[in-house]
Design an enzyme around this catalytic site. Structure first.
Site, short mmCIF file in Angstrom:
data_model
loop_
_atom_site.label_atom_id
_atom_site.label_comp_id
_atom_site.label_asym_id
_atom_site.label_seq_id
_atom_site.Cartn_x
_atom_site.Cartn_y
_atom_site.Cartn_z
N SER A 180 0.60 -1.42 -0.04
CA SER A 180 -0.04 -0.03 -0.09
C SER A 180 0.94 1.34 -0.04
O SER A 180 1.64 1.50 -0.96
CB SER A 180 -0.94 -0.02 1.20
OG SER A 180 -1.94 0.90 0.98
N ASP A 278 -7.82 -3.65 -7.12
CA ASP A 278 -7.41 -2.98 -5.84
C ASP A 278 -8.45 -2.45 -5.21
O ASP A 278 -8.88 -1.23 -5.60
CB ASP A 278 -6.36 -2.24 -5.99
CG ASP A 278 -5.62 -1.89 -4.68
OD1 ASP A 278 -4.86 -2.54 -4.29
OD2 ASP A 278 -6.27 -0.78 -4.22
N HIS A 346 -6.46 -5.78 -1.25
CA HIS A 346 -5.62 -4.88 -1.09
C HIS A 346 -4.36 -5.44 -0.17
O HIS A 346 -4.68 -5.57 1.11
CB HIS A 346 -6.20 -3.60 -0.56
CG HIS A 346 -5.39 -2.33 -0.36
ND1 HIS A 346 -4.73 -1.72 -1.54
CD2 HIS A 346 -4.89 -1.68 0.66
CE1 HIS A 346 -3.98 -0.50 -1.15
NE2 HIS A 346 -4.03 -0.76 0.43
#
Ligand SMILES: *[C@@H]1O[C@H](CO)[C@@H](O)[C@H](O)[C@H]1NC(C)=O
Ligand SMILES: *[C@@H]1O[C@H](CO)[C@@H](O)[C@H](O)[C@H]1NC(C)=O
Ligand SMILES: *[C@@H]1O[C@H](CO)[C@@H](O)[C@H](O)[C@H]1NC(C)=O
Ligand SMILES: *[C@@H]1O[C@H](CO)[C@@H](O)[C@H](O)[C@H]1NC(C)=O
Ligand SMILES: *[C@@H]1O[C@H](CO)[C@@H](O)[C@H](O)[C@H]1NC(C)=O
Length: 400
Positions: A180, A278, A346
Site C-alpha cells: 500500500s 485493488d 488490497h
C-alpha cells in the site's frame, strides 16, 4: 528501590525473558518481533510526525539466509493537509510512541519454511510508517504550536544507516518490499536502496498494492492526482521523486509520484503485485465518496456480487487502466515480474492466507509466494495476468 517497587534481580529476569522471547515462534506458530528505536536518528533530523523517533523490527536470518536481507515498508495511507496530519500525529500512524512495540511477522515476513519458502531464513525487517508520506517527505510545519515533522526521507535514511553495520552493508541478496503506502515507498526508494548495498549484491524490489493509478474517477475528476499533488507539496517530496522522471516531466514533475510515470526510470529489477480491482483504488480512486454523493455504489463497494452491470463495466475499466499502464513494463522489462490478479483485495504479501496457504489465490496454479520466489531466484520468467472478474475461483478474501 525503583519507583515501581521491583528489585533489580526481578527486572533482570524480566529482561532475559524478554530477550529470549524476542523472536521465538509462540504457540500457533505466531512470530512476534520487538521494536528497535533508532536512538540517534535526531542527528539527521529524522522524526515521526509528532517528533518521536523512527523505529523498525528486525528478525535475524539464519543458515543459508544469514547474509540476505528483506526490508518491508509498513503501509497505512497518507496525510496531505495540516489538519489530517495533526490528527494523525496523535495516532499510531504518526507516532512510534503510540505503536505496538511487538509486530506479528506473517506471510513474506514469516520465519517458517513451510509458510514462506524462499525468504524464511533471511534477515527480515519491518520499517514502521509514521511520516504520512510513504517515507518520502522532507519539510517542517510550524505555526506557533508544536511542529509537525514531514521527515519520511530522513526516516528511511536513518533506518538504513542503522542496519548497514548490522549486516545490510555486506548483504549478498536483498529485496525491498512494502504494501500500500509502503508499496509506493518501494517505487520511491528502489534505486536509492541499491546505492547503499555492495556492488555485487543481488538487489531487487517488490511493490504490493502500491501501483496507484493516475486515474479519473467515475465523475471524470482526477481525484488521486489532486490528492497526491497536495501530498507532494505539503510534505516537500519533490526532491525525493525519481530525478530522471522529474527532469523529463518539467511541466508536471509531481506526477512522478505515480508509479506508472516513474517506472521506466527504475533500472533495478522490479516485481509488481497488485489486484486489478485493488480495493483501495476502487474505493478512493475510481469511486471516491465525492463522486458518489447519492451512495449508489454503497452495496457494490461492500460486495462485488451486488454491483450492477454498469458498475461492473466501470470496474472492468479500472482493470483496463491498470493493464494499459503496465503494458510497456509487461512487454519490455526483461528483469521485471508481475502478478496482477482479479481478487477484490488490497495487500496480499503480508497475510499468510493470501501469500502462501492451502487455497490461497493463484494464477495458472501458482501462488503469490511461488511466483515472487521464482522471479527473485530467476527460476523462470514471470509476468502473470489473471482473467477478468469474476473468472478467478481462487479469490476468497473479497473486500472489505
Ligand atoms: C511451520 O508451519 C507449519 C504449517 O503451518 C506448522 O505445521 C509448523 O508447526 C510450523 N513450524 C514452526 C517451527 O512453527
Ligand atoms: C496551526 O495550524 C492549524 C491548522 O492549520 C490550526 O488549526 C491552528 O489553529 C494553528 N495554530 C496557530 C497557533 O496558528
Ligand atoms: C546511528 O548509529 C549507528 C550505529 O552506530 C550508525 O551506523 C548510524 O550511522 C548512526 N545513524 C546516524 C543517523 O548517525
Ligand atoms: C538517472 O539517469 C542517470 C543516467 O542514466 C543514472 O546514472 C542515474 O542513476 C539515474 N538516477 C536515478 C535516480 O535513477
Ligand atoms: C496445481 O498444483 C498443485 C500443487 O502443486 C497440484 O497438486 C495440482 O495438480 C495442480 N493443478 C493443476 C490444474 O495443474
Amino acid at each position: 528501590m525503583n519507583p515501581a517497587g521491583f528489585g533489580a534481580p526481578f527486572l533482570a529476569v524480566l529482561f532475559l525473558l524478554a530477550a529470549a522471547l524476542r523472536s521465538l515462534p509462540l504457540a500457533g506458530a505466531r512470530l512476534q518481533v520487538a521494536m528497535t528505536v533508532v536512538r540517534n536518528a535526531s542527528s539527521v533530523g529524522a522524526f515521526c510526525l509528532d517528533g518521536s523517533l523512527p523505529a523498525y523490527h528486525l528478525d535475524r536470518g539464519f543458515g543459508a539466509g544469514a547474509g540476505n536481507w528483506l526490508l518491508q515498508f509498513e503501509g497505512g495511507g497518507w496525510c496531505n493537509d495540516v489538519e489530517s496530519c495533526l490528527e494523525r500525529a496523535k495516532t499510531r500512524r504518526g507516532s512510534t510512541q503510540l505503536m505496538n512495540k511487538w509486530e506479528d511477522f506473517n506471510g513474506i515476513l514469516s520465519n517458517n519454511a513451510s509458510l514462506n519458502p524462499d525468504f524464511y531464513n533471511w534477515n527480515r525487517v519491518k520499517l514502521r510508517y509514521c511520516d504520512g508520506a510513504s517515507f518520502g517527505g522532507d519539510a517542517l510545519f510550524h505555526n506557533g504550536t508544536s511542529p509537525l515533522y514531514f521527515k519520511g526521507q530522513k526516516i528511511w535514511e536513518s533506518i538504513i544507516l542503522d542496519l548497514l553495520p548490522k549486516g545490510l552493508g555486506t548483504a549478498n541478496k536483498a529485496l525491498l518490499s512494502g504494501c500500500s503506502a509502503g508499496g509506493l515507498a518501494t517505487f520511491l526508494h528502489c534505486e536509492d536502496f541499491t546505492n547503499y548495498l555492495p556492488r555485487d549484491a543481488t538487489v531487487k524490489c517488490l511493490s504490493d498494492a502500491g501501483f496507484f493509478l493516475d486515474l479519473q474517477d467515475i465523475g471524470s475528476t482526477h481525484t488521486m492526482r489532486g490528492f497526491f499533488k497536495d501530498l507532494v507539496a505539503l510534505q516537500g517530496m519533490n526532491p525525493n521523486l525519481n530525478e530522471n522522471c522529474t527532469a523529463a516531466s518539467s511541466n508536471l514533475p509531481d506526477l512522478c509520484i505515480f508509479p506508472q510515470h516513474a517506472l521506466k526510470y527504475i533500472a533495478t529489477p522490479f516485481f509488481i503485485l497488485n489486484s486489478a480491482y485493488d480495493v483501495y483504488q476502487f474505493h478512493h480512486g475510481l469511486v471516491p465518496p465525492s463522486a458518489d454523493i447519492h451512495g449508489r455504489w454503497k452495496h457494490c463497494k461492500m460486495n462485488p456480487a451486488a454491483c450492477s452491470k454498469q458498475q461492473i463495466q466501470q470496474l472492468q475499466g479500472l482493470r483496463s487502466s491498470m493493464l494499459s499502464a503496465l503494458k510497456l513494463f509487461y512487454q519490455y522489462s526483461s528483469k521485471g515480474g508481475m502478478f496482477i490478479n482479479s481478487c477484490f483485495a488490497h495487500c496480499q504479501s503480508e497475510s499468510q492466507n493470501t501469500w502462501f496457504a492451502k487455497g490461497s489465490p493463484t494464477i495458472d496454479n501458482k501462488t503469490i509466494a511461488g511466483t515472487v520466489g521464482d522471479w527473485y531466484f530467476n527460476r523462470r520468467n514471470i509476468k502473470e495476468i489473471d482473467c477478468a472478474y469474476p473468472c478467478d475461483s481462487t479469490c476468497h478474501n473479497l473486500i472489505p
